[in-house]
Design an enzyme around this catalytic site. Sequence first.
Site, PDB file in Angstrom:
ATOM      1  N   HIS A 170      -3.377 -41.077   9.283  1.00 24.58           N
ATOM      2  CA  HIS A 170      -4.624 -40.733   9.993  1.00 24.58           C
ATOM      3  C   HIS A 170      -5.297 -39.520   9.333  1.00 24.58           C
ATOM      4  CE1 HIS A 170      -7.120 -40.176  13.753  1.00 24.58           C
ATOM      5  NE2 HIS A 170      -7.100 -38.919  13.331  1.00 24.58           N
ATOM      6  N   GLU A 171      -4.532 -38.473   9.109  1.00 26.70           N
ATOM      7  CA  GLU A 171      -5.129 -37.254   8.547  1.00 26.70           C
ATOM      8  C   GLU A 171      -5.552 -37.460   7.093  1.00 26.70           C
ATOM      9  OE1 GLU A 171      -6.023 -35.115  10.629  1.00 26.70           O
ATOM     10  OE2 GLU A 171      -4.721 -35.697  12.292  1.00 26.70           O
TER      11      GLU A 171
END
Length: 305
Positions: free
Chosen positions: A185-186
């Site tokens: 996600h990051e």
Amino acid sequence: MFSLIKFQVHIVVLLVLLILLIESRVIFPNVPEIIDRESLLPDDFMIEDMVELENQDPEVLPNLYQGDIALNNEIFNQLRVGLRWDTFPKKRWENRTIPYAISPLYEPEDMITIMTAIRTLTRMTCLKFPKWNGKDKDFLLIWPIKYPKGCWSFVGKVGGPQILSLQPPDQTGPNCLGGEGRAIHEILHAVGIFHEQSRNDRDRFVKVVWDNIIPAYKGNFEKQSLENTTYSFEYDYKSIMHYGQSYFAKEKGKLTLVPKMKGEKLGQRKSLSQTDCLKVNELYGCLDNIKTAKKYYTLCRILGI
Ligand SMILES: *[C@@H]1O[C@H](CO)[C@@H](O)[C@H](O)[C@H]1NC(C)=O
Ligand SMILES: *[C@@H]1O[C@H](CO)[C@@H](O)[C@H](O)[C@H]1NC(C)=O
Ligand SMILES: [Zn+2]
């Protein structure tokens, strides 16, 4: 027979650990000697006014824009689900290449988790993630920043060493490294992708329960205007970039986002969805030519959630 298999499993585990030790030794000398956050973060780094956040997801805790997105003094009026390169050409990683270095402060098992995330992205997309060679000017520096704590990232390439923070497991729980999902996600923010529910058409797909949101954080649920934003794929409940159903809730378990389609769930953090996979490949021009398009459509369909 059974104990022989068990023995072989042990050998494999030992080998993996050995390879990791060697790999981490390869990573160590490349990491710049900067440990304190002051030297890592840009001067104009913004942390929003602190409001007490308890029982929240580690993506919510950093207190940055929409929780986990770090901004410098730039204001993203032209958001789309992915950044518009015509507006922000410098935020695109050159040659589809994102060099990275991992902090030596992580435990070996956390390094494995981060490297697994990077391998997944390498397999599913046309992006390349070489280890930083100590010379590339722009690279991702994956580091367990202490303040703001949690999981967070800038959107797109910033230039120079670019922090991506993943909080390691502690007594409160797995934090950002319970699986590869939060690392993915990051990293996708760093690639140039925003949260799915900030799409302009999201009201057709999710209901925002404004009364359940901590008042100071209502702004995190704003959507972007069509005038300034665009998207190419269907709304994606399965996106690894979608908020969970209780993010920024006043009380634990209260819903802040409810899907309008029956049976849909929000906020999976296992891996890229089929659409996430296509989004990344589209953003970096890999669906433009028929041959690579065919390859990545197939890969995304097979490997995407
Ligand atoms: C679109 O972006 C411009 C400049 O970035 C901004 O001034 C304007 O308010 C935005 N439009 C809408 C409808 O949000
Ligand atoms: C991208 O590739 C070109 C051509 O091979 C090269 O000149 C350039 O330095 C590369 N950029 C980066 C950031 O590696
Ligand atoms: Zn995020």
